[in-house]
Each structure stands twice: as structure tokens, then as C-alpha cells.
Design a protein around this motif. Sequence first.
Motif, PDB file in Angstrom:
ATOM      1  N   PHE A 222       0.833  -1.209   0.000  1.00 42.63           N
ATOM      2  CA  PHE A 222       0.000   0.000   0.000  1.00 42.63           C
ATOM      3  C   PHE A 222       0.865   1.255   0.000  1.00 42.63           C
ATOM      4  N   SER A 223       1.902   1.282   0.853  1.00 43.19           N
ATOM      5  CA  SER A 223       2.738   2.486   0.933  1.00 43.19           C
ATOM      6  C   SER A 223       3.553   2.684  -0.334  1.00 43.19           C
ATOM      7  N   TYR A 225       2.663   1.816  -3.322  1.00 38.89           N
ATOM      8  CA  TYR A 225       1.753   2.226  -4.394  1.00 38.89           C
ATOM      9  C   TYR A 225       1.248   3.649  -4.193  1.00 38.89           C
ATOM     10  N   HIS A 226       0.816   3.970  -2.989  1.00 35.17           N
ATOM     11  CA  HIS A 226       0.182   5.261  -2.739  1.00 35.17           C
ATOM     12  C   HIS A 226       1.135   6.327  -2.203  1.00 35.17           C
ATOM     13  N   GLU A 227       2.281   5.911  -1.671  1.00 38.40           N
ATOM     14  CA  GLU A 227       3.212   6.871  -1.077  1.00 38.40           C
ATOM     15  C   GLU A 227       4.641   6.619  -1.537  1.00 38.40           C
ATOM     16  N   ARG A 279      -3.083   8.058 -10.572  1.00 33.30           N
ATOM     17  CA  ARG A 279      -3.280   6.629 -10.787  1.00 33.30           C
ATOM     18  C   ARG A 279      -4.593   6.403 -11.526  1.00 33.30           C
ATOM     19  N   ASP A 281      -7.024   4.574 -10.735  1.00 33.99           N
ATOM     20  CA  ASP A 281      -8.151   4.536  -9.815  1.00 33.99           C
ATOM     21  C   ASP A 281      -8.426   5.891  -9.155  1.00 33.99           C
ATOM     22  N   ASP A 282      -7.664   6.931  -9.552  1.00 33.33           N
ATOM     23  CA  ASP A 282      -7.926   8.282  -9.042  1.00 33.33           C
ATOM     24  C   ASP A 282      -8.996   9.010  -9.852  1.00 33.33           C
ATOM     25  N   ALA A 339      -8.800  11.647  -6.105  1.00 38.92           N
ATOM     26  CA  ALA A 339      -7.513  11.211  -5.564  1.00 38.92           C
ATOM     27  C   ALA A 339      -7.519  11.314  -4.049  1.00 38.92           C
ATOM     28  N   LYS A 340      -7.101  10.236  -3.391  1.00 42.24           N
ATOM     29  CA  LYS A 340      -7.034  10.218  -1.930  1.00 42.24           C
ATOM     30  C   LYS A 340      -5.613  10.442  -1.417  1.00 42.24           C
ATOM     31  N   HIS A 341      -4.644  10.392  -2.320  1.00 44.15           N
ATOM     32  CA  HIS A 341      -3.251  10.570  -1.943  1.00 44.15           C
ATOM     33  C   HIS A 341      -2.591  11.570  -2.888  1.00 44.15           C
TER      34      HIS A 341
END
Length: 358
Positions: A222-223, A225-227, A279, A281-282, A339-341
Motif C-alpha cells: 500500500f505504501s 503504491y500510494h506513497e 493513478r 483509480d484516481d 484522488a485520496k493521496h
Amino acid sequence: MSNRLELCDVDVGYGARAVVRAASFALGEGEIGCLLGSSGCGKTTLLRAIAGFEPVSSGEIWIHGRRVATPGQMLAPEERRVGMVFQDFALFPHLSVARNIGFGLRHLSRRERRARVASLLELVGLGHTAELFPHQLSGGMQQRVALARAMAPRPEVLLLDEPFSSMDAALREQLAREVREVLKREGVTAVLVTHDQLEAFAMADRIAMLADGTIQQCGSGFSLYHEPVNRLVADFIGQGAFLPATAIDALSVRTELGRIAGTRPHGLALDLPAEVLIRPDDLVDDDASPVRATVVERAYRGAEYLYRLELPSGAEVLCLLPSHHQYAPGAQIGIRLEAKHLVAFARTGVQAASPGSN
């Protein structure tokens, strides 16, 4: 929780050529780790150093509180209590499944050996194959026999070197999940080497992504991919596109698609060009959105289509949409940013990957 495996600033090389530099990585008891990266990044070399097949030129390797490698010390592989599962499984063709699994248990009595083999056969779901030979099993079954054989002596750390590489993509991910379940039930600490990120996501608790001989980032799937901490990680993990951006304040940026806010300071200067990672999915489709995009290409993924879209500026993004929404190339659709990130870097100008790429 004490570390079962720990690498401290490890360098590994061949002659004067450094292959791995300053690698630090740790796993607790029962954790599954992964060394992830493209061919030639140093992941297999690092695994061989853990196993005792390659010396370290700097740093230390510890296994269950015991130092097994320094520049002046190299404990032999057989003294490290490390198990190994190879790409080709390396099963003995002339031995039955049961005898393959029990091969490293000669120090046990016959009764103890039989009990351990029977227990492992049940653990990997192959209790009915004890008297069969490797050539009578499917590739996936052979892989589980190799896993059981490596686990039989109860190693401190189990090393898996691209164990699913000979199988198709769908089977690789399935087997990764199955192997994870087996390792977790047995409480085994393990390190997987792979170039396949989906395999890594399916199996590992912690992933160390390598590039250019160094660990770029270590953390959960998760980190990564998103961070992602840098462009190398962002480009390798998942798919996406970078759009020009301008920092509004310490936590948010403005893009052609709208404002994106994060929860941590992005570190961008307000007066310098930047770019933000979008991404697939954003983005969601929204007929009411004022932002329109043109479908350039699409790739069918079963439950979803992956679209490559061109924005009014000419920039391209990727978007995942349910497969019952079918848009032909050339169609105009409304899209909205969700987008959540926030992942932003200094601008370098990268185009979207093709929907058919990975």
C-alpha cells in the motif's frame, strides 16, 4: 518483536564492481518480505548473500540474533539454518514426493521423519501424493513440494528465488497467496525475490524495492503504491501518469483536473514547476463533469477497462472503469478526480503508460 533477519548497510559486489550498496532490511519472526525489482537490480545477489553464497564487502547480516556475515566473516550456508526454494524447484526426479520432502531430515528417527513429512504434506494440501514422483505432478504441485521440502528442517529463514517464474501470470498470483497462507500457518520468516509486483503484493508483508543496486523504499504494498518516495518507485509500482502541477500551499497542488490535497507536506516550492502522479483509480467517469477527455485507447481487463485518455491540454492519463461502460476510441467522456493521496515531484515530463503495458 525481535528481528529474525536483519541486513545492516550491506554491500555486495563482484571484484571491483558493486552490485548492491548500503542495503538495510529487517524482518520479524513470521514476517514475509520481498526483494522486488527489474532484472539486474541486485535482488538475487542480495538473496545469495543472505543464503551465504556470496560474501559481503561491507555491512553485516544477522539471522535470529547471530551474525552470519561481515567483510571478515562468512558463515557457511549449511550453518545458517536457511532454507531455499529455487526457480526450477530442484526436486529429485528419482525420489517420491515423501522422500523428497524428508531428504533433509536424516538426523531424525524414522518415526519422527515420517510424522514431519505427513504434517507438511497436509499443510500444503498434498497428502494424497506421498508415493507419486515429481513428473506425475503439475507445476503448481511441484512448487508446493519444493516449499514443503525447504520448510522440513524448520529453517530460521526461508528464501524463495523467483519460485513462480515458470508459471503464467494468473497462476503466479494464486500460488503466491497459497504459499503465503502456508508460511503464515507454519510461522515461517521468508524472503521472496521477484520482478512481479502483483506477486509481491499477494505474498509479502514488507516489500523492499530495488533499483540501481540500492533499496529505494521499504514498506507495505500500500505504501509503495500510494506513497512512493521517489520517481523510480512511482514509475515501477503500478501504472499512472504525471500531470503538470502548481503548489497552492504546503499540503495541496492545482492540476488541470482540479485541486489535490494530501495529509503531509509535499515539500514543493510554490514558484517552481511540479508534477503530480495520477493513478488509474484516481479518476471516475462523470457525465456532469466540466472536464472532458478523449478516449485514445482501451484494454479489456475482465471486470474493467483500462482507458488511456487525452485531456484538453494534450496530456494523457489512465482511467479504470467498469467493463459495462464501453467507450470507443475517439469518444468524449466526462471525468472527475477522486484522488485520496498526493504524490508530487519536481517536473520532468513523463507520459502515460499504454493500457497494454504493466
